[in-house]
Scaffold this active site. Structure first.
Site, short mmCIF file in Angstrom:
data_model
loop_
_atom_site.label_atom_id
_atom_site.label_comp_id
_atom_site.label_asym_id
_atom_site.label_seq_id
_atom_site.Cartn_x
_atom_site.Cartn_y
_atom_site.Cartn_z
N ASP A 1 0.87 -1.17 0.00
CA ASP A 1 0.00 0.00 0.00
C ASP A 1 0.91 1.23 0.00
OD1 ASP A 1 -2.11 1.78 0.14
OD2 ASP A 1 -3.14 0.72 1.75
C1 NOJ Z 1 -4.10 3.93 0.39
C2 NOJ Z 1 -5.26 2.98 0.41
O1 NOJ Z 1 -5.21 2.20 1.59
C3 NOJ Z 1 -5.30 2.06 -0.79
O2 NOJ Z 1 -6.50 1.31 -0.77
C4 NOJ Z 1 -5.19 2.85 -2.05
O3 NOJ Z 1 -5.29 2.01 -3.18
C5 NOJ Z 1 -3.85 3.60 -2.05
N1 NOJ Z 1 -3.83 4.51 -0.89
C6 NOJ Z 1 -3.63 4.41 -3.32
O4 NOJ Z 1 -4.49 5.48 -3.38
#
Ligand code: NOJ
Length: 724
Positions: free
Chosen positions: A291
């Site tokens: 993530d």
């Molecule tokens: C953080 C989030 O937890 C995730 O779900 C997302 O895809 C990413 N940021 C990118 O925006």
């Protein structure tokens, strides 16, 4: 008229399944501290991607180590993330975009119903249609890799979870079926999916240690660790990994790891869950990305991570991993080159298989400038109809009192004389659709949120339009012969005009809401905007008060649910940009509501699993999943013998007279009145098995198997059992 005969066929239970675990920590904890050095990452052999794997291997074998590092490191630009390119071999950067309800943040796309709302339809057909329609918009915007769907993480262990609505259901089985369908159908025309967030991502509070930008950071300093989700092996397989297993079976190309720690190790670096469970046991041959900011060391590549996102973009806000730092670690022997070789193959193989033969559209949105519509819309007219249909099928009729002609359906459009539209939630958000969602403020308890269609964060999406309750019902008044009375107050205002409008109306619709968002867990499960006060004010004046709830999960209704003038309550979820468009068909009885709750609706927060959000201001907070396979939703209510307000699966049908009883001797979603039908529900061996930690396999145990078929988890009148 169509009759909906509700069904639920999930109650196949073993006595052993509902017993709490004596030892909360089985294999996973015994093997604690499982970094890459403990369990080596398996090299991919391609899995189902035979052609893509052969092409990827051929390409990667020609790459220098710098080029392999580039393919496995993250970047940003027009898209929220990219992989690096290798121009001399024709390897292009791959554009990644959120998310589960929309191409975010792009203009000219649809805001689809949230997954929790699609889950409330319990419809394979609609979940499939949603997946295909979303995939078309991602592809037409030039996205290679959708950062979607959320496959049971969060699952909904706590009703306070800020992102529970991004997943289909708090039930792991329902979630896993929807994940399978969505991955299969989103990827049908070449788009690659990302099942997320692996694993144990059940709270937003303290999800990241480098929490400089989030107000759940208790110190505002870059110290302290992410919350540590401690869950045992059996619970992992039976609850939290189940939906991922189905996403892998459906062929998901990518998996995103979660921000939290897992049994003591950062999830992005956890070799036990990534190398052993995911890549070995579940036979995943695709690529695991972190993530954004979930990497805390390049050692994560040893633990099974294949791409570090978003590299050292955003001025290093998320750390500095992959790229030059990875190259240095490879040269120093801390990360072996074979691992990056395999990571590059894993990243390219599914893309070459899925997209290799296609001319992929150019990226046509820019996350850095979402204020203007720079590119043509990619919405198709029929998608609006689909969004509305999902909304209609998802509306859950929680409560209906049809005595004396009150409740639902309303009188016909030409017979009804007057209808009040009450509460700020029935109107347009005065500051526009983008003033909360992601950035630019929040849909706070005290702001006017309008007809609330989605939660916030990366699961949000920019709606092209939103049909408010007022807009939709005024159109209905034009078709019919009734007058509209309006008041857009929230519950903190003087309600004298609000009451007067309710008094003047034959029926009063009160729109109430509650917002949930990534980055923060819900402080409570009460309505926003003084919603309870609004309902009570309307009910004190109008004997046919109908409440419409827009939220991503449970909200407390105890303050007014027994009021004799509250004749009906509809849960409309987060329906996407068609907003209240689904309501007329349900309110006027053109369609009988057939939505079923995909989670348990409690009477108080106390009924749910206690302390399910670790909030302690600790340097290293821990969330102990001691409840094991009892989970946090209907399993827990059954275990505690707690009576919810509305059980998992609850949902009434409005075209049945008050005293109608349904006799269920089979399961069905389309029956004519009086008609009976026999339907079979195939159960897989796995559905009847329990996970054996000792054997590291699913085991069909000898003993008694009990089945229940019915309308909800607390009402399964058809019982059957057999013994092995
Ligand atoms: C953080 C989030 O937890 C995730 O779900 C997302 O895809 C990413 N940021 C990118 O925006």
């Amino acid at each position: 008229m169509r009759l909906f005969l509700p069904f639920l066929a999930l109650a196949a239970t073993l006595g052993a399944l509902s017993a709490p675990l004596d030892e909360p920590s089985a294999l996973l904890l015994e093997r604690g501290g499982h970094l890459g050095g403990d369990i080596l990452a398996p090299n991919s052999t391609g899995g189902v991607w035979t052609r893509g794997f052969a092409k990827a291997r051929e390409l990667v074998e020609q790459m220098t180590i710098e080029e392999k590092v580039n393919v496995t490191s993250g970047y940003t630009g027009f898209c929220v993330g990219y992989t690096g390119e290798v121009p001399r071999l024709g390897v292009k950067p791959l554009c990644m975009a959120d998310g589960p309800s929309s191409v975010r943040p792009s203009r000219g796309v649809s805001q689809f119903p949230a997954a929790i709302t699609a889950g409330a339809t319990w419809s394979r057909r609609l979940i499939s249609a949603r997946a295909k329609a979303m995939a078309q918009e991602f592809k037409d915007r030039g996205v290679n890799i959708a950062l979607s769907p959320v496959t049971g993480s969060p699952l909904g262990r706590s009703p306070l979870g800020g992102r529970d609505w991004e997943n289909w259901s708090a039930d792991s089985y329902l979630s896993s079926i929807a994940s399978f369908i969505t991955v299969r159908d989103m990827q049908a025309n070449g788009l690659a999916c990302t099942a997320k967030h692996w694993l144990g991502n059940e709270q937003e509070t303290r999800r990241r240690p480098f929490n400089r930008s989030e107000d759940n950071d208790f110190t505002k300093a870059p110290i302290g660790q992410s919350v540590d989700s401690r869950l045992d092996d059996r619970t992992t397989h039976e609850l939290y990994a189940l939906s991922f297993a189905e996403a892998v079976r459906a062929g998901t190309a990518f998996i995103m790891s979660s921000y939290n720690r897992l049994n003591g190790t950062q999830a992005s670096a956890d070799a036990l869950s990534q190398n052993y469970i995911l890549k070995d046991m579940l036979n995943f041959h695709g690529s695991v990305m972190s993530d954004w900011g979930g990497t805390h060391s390049n050692d994560a590549y040893n633990g099974g991570m294949d791409i570090s996102m978003p590299g050292n973009s955003y001025g290093g806000l998320f750390g500095n991993f992959g790229g030059a730092s990875l190259l240095a670690d490879i040269k120093a022997g801390r990360v072996p080159e074979w691992r990056i070789h395999d990571a590059a193959i894993r990243t390219l193989a599914p893309i070459l298989e899925l997209q290799g033969d296609q001319q992929w559209p150019e990226v046509s949105f820019d996350v850095r400038d979402t204020t203007r519509s720079l590119y043509p819309s990619v919405r198709k007219p029929e998608t609006a109809d689909l969004i509305r249909e999902i909304g209609e099928e998802a509306v859950v009729l929680l409560h209906n009192n049809r005595s004396a002609g009150l409740g639902l359906p309303l009188k016909p459009r030409h017979v009804l004389r007057s209808l009040a539209l009450l509460g700020e939630g029935a109107f347009d958000k005065p500051t526009g659709w983008t003033s909360c969602g992601q950035g630019g403020g929040s849909c706070s308890e005290y702001s006017k949120n309008g007809t609330l269609t989605m939660g916030g964060g990366s699961g949000w999406g920019i709606p092209s339009y939103i049909l408010s309750g007022a807009a939709v019902m005024q159109h209905e008044a034009r078709r019919g012969a009734f007058d509209i009375n309006l008041d857009a107050s929230d519950g903190y205002m003087n309600l004298s005009n609000f009451r007067m409008q309710a008094r003047a109306s034959e029926a009063a619709l009160v729109f109430v809401n509650a917002w949930s968002t990534e980055g923060n867990d819900r402080p409570n499960i009460t309505l926003f905007g003084g919603g309870d006060r609004l309902v009570k004010a309307a009910a004190s004046e109008c004997n046919n008060t109908i409440v419409v709830i827009n939220s991503g999960g449970v909200v407390l209704v105890e303050d007014w649910i027994k009021h004799e003038n509250v004749t009906a309550v509809l849960y409309a979820g987060f329906p996407g940009q068609e907003g209240a468009g689904a309501l007329p068909a349900i309110l006027f009885g053109d369609k009988s509501p057939s939505g079923k709750l995909p989670f348990t609706w409690g009477r108080s927060l106390d009924q749910y699993l206690p302390n399910s959000i670790a909030r302690v201001p600790d340097i290293a907070p821990v969330a102990n999943f001691d409840e094991g396979t009892l989970g946090g939703d209907w399993h827990w209510f059954e275990y505690k013998n707690a009576t919810p307000r509305y059980a998992f699966g609850h949902g009434l049908s409005s075209d049945a007279p008050q005293d109608t009883t349904f006799e269920i001797s089979g399961v069905t979603v389309l029956l004519q009145p009086g008609e009976t039908q026999t339907v079979t529900f195939p159960l897989r061996r796995k559905d009847l098995s329990v996970w054996s930690t000792d054997n590291q396999n699913w085991m069909l145990l000898s003993g008694d198997y009990h089945f229940g078929v019915g309308g909800s988890s607390d009402n399964a009148p058809v019982a059957a059992s057999f013994s092995f």
